[in-house]
Scaffold this motif. Structure first.
Motif, short mmCIF file in Angstrom:
data_model
loop_
_atom_site.label_atom_id
_atom_site.label_comp_id
_atom_site.label_asym_id
_atom_site.label_seq_id
_atom_site.Cartn_x
_atom_site.Cartn_y
_atom_site.Cartn_z
N PRO A 35 -86.38 33.75 31.70
CA PRO A 35 -86.50 32.51 30.93
C PRO A 35 -85.45 32.35 29.85
O PRO A 35 -85.06 31.23 29.52
CB PRO A 35 -87.92 32.60 30.34
CG PRO A 35 -88.26 34.07 30.36
CD PRO A 35 -87.58 34.60 31.56
N ARG A 36 -84.98 33.44 29.27
CA ARG A 36 -83.97 33.34 28.19
C ARG A 36 -82.71 32.67 28.71
O ARG A 36 -82.13 31.79 28.06
CB ARG A 36 -83.63 34.71 27.64
CG ARG A 36 -84.70 35.34 26.80
CD ARG A 36 -84.86 34.61 25.47
NE ARG A 36 -85.67 35.38 24.54
CZ ARG A 36 -85.99 34.98 23.32
NH1 ARG A 36 -85.55 33.81 22.89
NH2 ARG A 36 -86.75 35.72 22.53
N GLN A 63 -83.37 28.94 29.46
CA GLN A 63 -83.48 28.17 28.21
C GLN A 63 -82.11 27.96 27.57
O GLN A 63 -81.81 26.87 27.08
CB GLN A 63 -84.42 28.89 27.24
CG GLN A 63 -85.88 28.83 27.67
CD GLN A 63 -86.75 29.85 26.96
OE1 GLN A 63 -87.89 30.12 27.38
NE2 GLN A 63 -86.26 30.44 25.88
N GLU A 74 -80.20 25.42 29.73
CA GLU A 74 -80.72 24.06 29.53
C GLU A 74 -80.27 23.49 28.19
O GLU A 74 -79.84 22.34 28.09
CB GLU A 74 -82.25 24.07 29.60
CG GLU A 74 -82.87 22.69 29.42
CD GLU A 74 -84.39 22.74 29.41
OE1 GLU A 74 -85.00 21.67 29.24
OE2 GLU A 74 -84.96 23.84 29.57
N ARG A 75 -80.31 24.32 27.15
CA ARG A 75 -79.90 23.88 25.83
C ARG A 75 -78.41 23.52 25.83
O ARG A 75 -77.99 22.49 25.30
CB ARG A 75 -80.18 24.97 24.80
CG ARG A 75 -79.79 24.59 23.37
CD ARG A 75 -79.80 25.84 22.49
NE ARG A 75 -81.13 26.43 22.40
CZ ARG A 75 -81.99 26.18 21.42
NH1 ARG A 75 -81.67 25.34 20.44
NH2 ARG A 75 -83.17 26.76 21.40
N CYS A 80 -77.40 30.23 19.48
CA CYS A 80 -78.85 30.15 19.36
C CYS A 80 -79.45 31.50 19.79
O CYS A 80 -78.76 32.35 20.36
CB CYS A 80 -79.41 29.02 20.22
SG CYS A 80 -79.18 29.28 21.99
N ASP A 105 -81.52 32.23 22.17
CA ASP A 105 -81.48 32.44 23.62
C ASP A 105 -80.10 32.90 24.07
O ASP A 105 -79.98 33.79 24.92
CB ASP A 105 -81.88 31.16 24.36
CG ASP A 105 -83.35 30.83 24.19
OD1 ASP A 105 -84.16 31.78 24.11
OD2 ASP A 105 -83.70 29.64 24.13
#
Length: 323
Positions: A188-189, A192, A195-196, A269, A271
């Motif tokens: 997931p990291r 994410q 996506e960011r 960030c 992530d």
């Protein structure tokens, strides 16, 4: 027009005349380089490059729009020069030809801390521009999932190790680290962070090698965006760190100085930081040696290079993990 000695059969007088008409320039001299042609024109020095196939049109259009946005944001790069009809390229006999300004300077030296940090700043400045929001067809800039690339290299390296079972003990700990890194890149990291970055429009170079930076006394300008696309931005930074490790060998603070220079330009960030940790656990130098051995079969060169790579990776792992 005066030509260099070896321009090949593709660069004909008819093509050069077509280019002159399209761009409104006069060409005085052409010199064939390794992968491009250098041109001396009435508008200054230019780089001419050929791409295969009509299928590249959408991608070149998308990259051209992205590069224009980067230039408008004040980041030093070499964009595609537009034709008089505002196209990013011209077509000729199934090929596409682009023209870009030839940036003055020399290739970056990874031995100089000042230049290494400038390269990290340049990447941060590139990523900070919300280019994807200005590109209508961003699908042309999509790239395969990051984990696929690193899993593929791991698999090819693993296959090569079967030829020399005696070096198995040297390979196994690095193989486990690589497998763990690939698993984390599927987690997931990574999704994410990707996506960011895609949402903010980060445009990634995806090949930030020293020869793709031009050192201009105080700053580093990026060139050659052939592999560029919408990727997780920390991957660019990781590749830069890898080149520094490969060319220099490990030294204290080698990674920290570049990460901090990038972070001051465009903060990472949480992530992205986790993705960077996963990537830095991936023993690229060791895998590279096995991967190359799989292609060449040169046993004599393998062991000393492999031992050197293993030492650098151990030092990298300890520094980045804070051990």
């Amino acid at each position: 027009m005066e030509r260099g000695e070896s321009l090949g059969t593709l660069l004909t007088d008819n093509l050069l005349s077509k280019l002159e008409r399209a761009y409104g320039l006069t060409f005085m001299q052409a010199v064939k380089l390794r992968t491009v042609t250098g041109l001396r024109t009435s508008g200054g020095a230019m780089i001419l490059k050929r791409y295969e196939g009509e299928g590249m049109k959408k991608r070149l259009d998308a990259i051209g729009v992205a590069l224009d946005a980067v230039v408008c944001a004040g980041v030093e790069i070499a964009p595609y020069l537009k034709t008089k009809e505002q196209n990013m390229y011209i077509s000729d006999r199934g090929g596409l030809w682009t023209l870009q300004p030839w940036l003055s300077g020399r290739h970056l030296s990874m031995y100089d801390p000042k230049e290494r940090k400038a390269a990290a700043v340049s990447l941060g400045a590139l990523h900070r521009v919300p280019t994807a929001k200005l590109v209508e067809k961003t699908s042309s800039l999509r790239v395969p999932p990051l984990w696929e690339k690193y899993r593929h290299r791991l698999e090819r390296a693993q296959e090569a190790t079967y030829r020399i079972g005696a070096l198995g003990e040297l390979w196994r700990p690095f193989a486990e680290r690589a497998k763990q890194a690939v698993r984390e890149l599927q987690g997931p990291r990574f999704l994410q962070a990707l996506e960011r970055d895609n949402r903010s429009g980060a445009f990634c170079h995806r090949d930030p090698a020293p020869h793709n930076f031009i050192w201009q006394e105080k700053s580093a300008a990026l060139i050659d965006f052939d592999l560029a696309g919408l990727d997780v931005r920390v991957h660019d930074l990781y590749q830069l760190l890898n080149h520094a490790l490969y060319l220099n060998g490990h030294e204290t603070g080698l990674f920290q100085e570049m990460v901090e220079a990038y972070d001051r330009t465009y903060p990472l960030c949480e992530d992205n930081r986790r993705v960077l940790e996963a990537l830095m656990s991936y023993p690229s130098l060791v895998i590279r040696e096995w991967y190359d051995y799989g292609k060449t079969g040169n046993r004599k060169a393998l062991l000393p290079r492999l031992e050197w790579a293993a030492l650098q990776e151990e030092k990298r792992y300890k520094e980045f993990k804070g051990k």
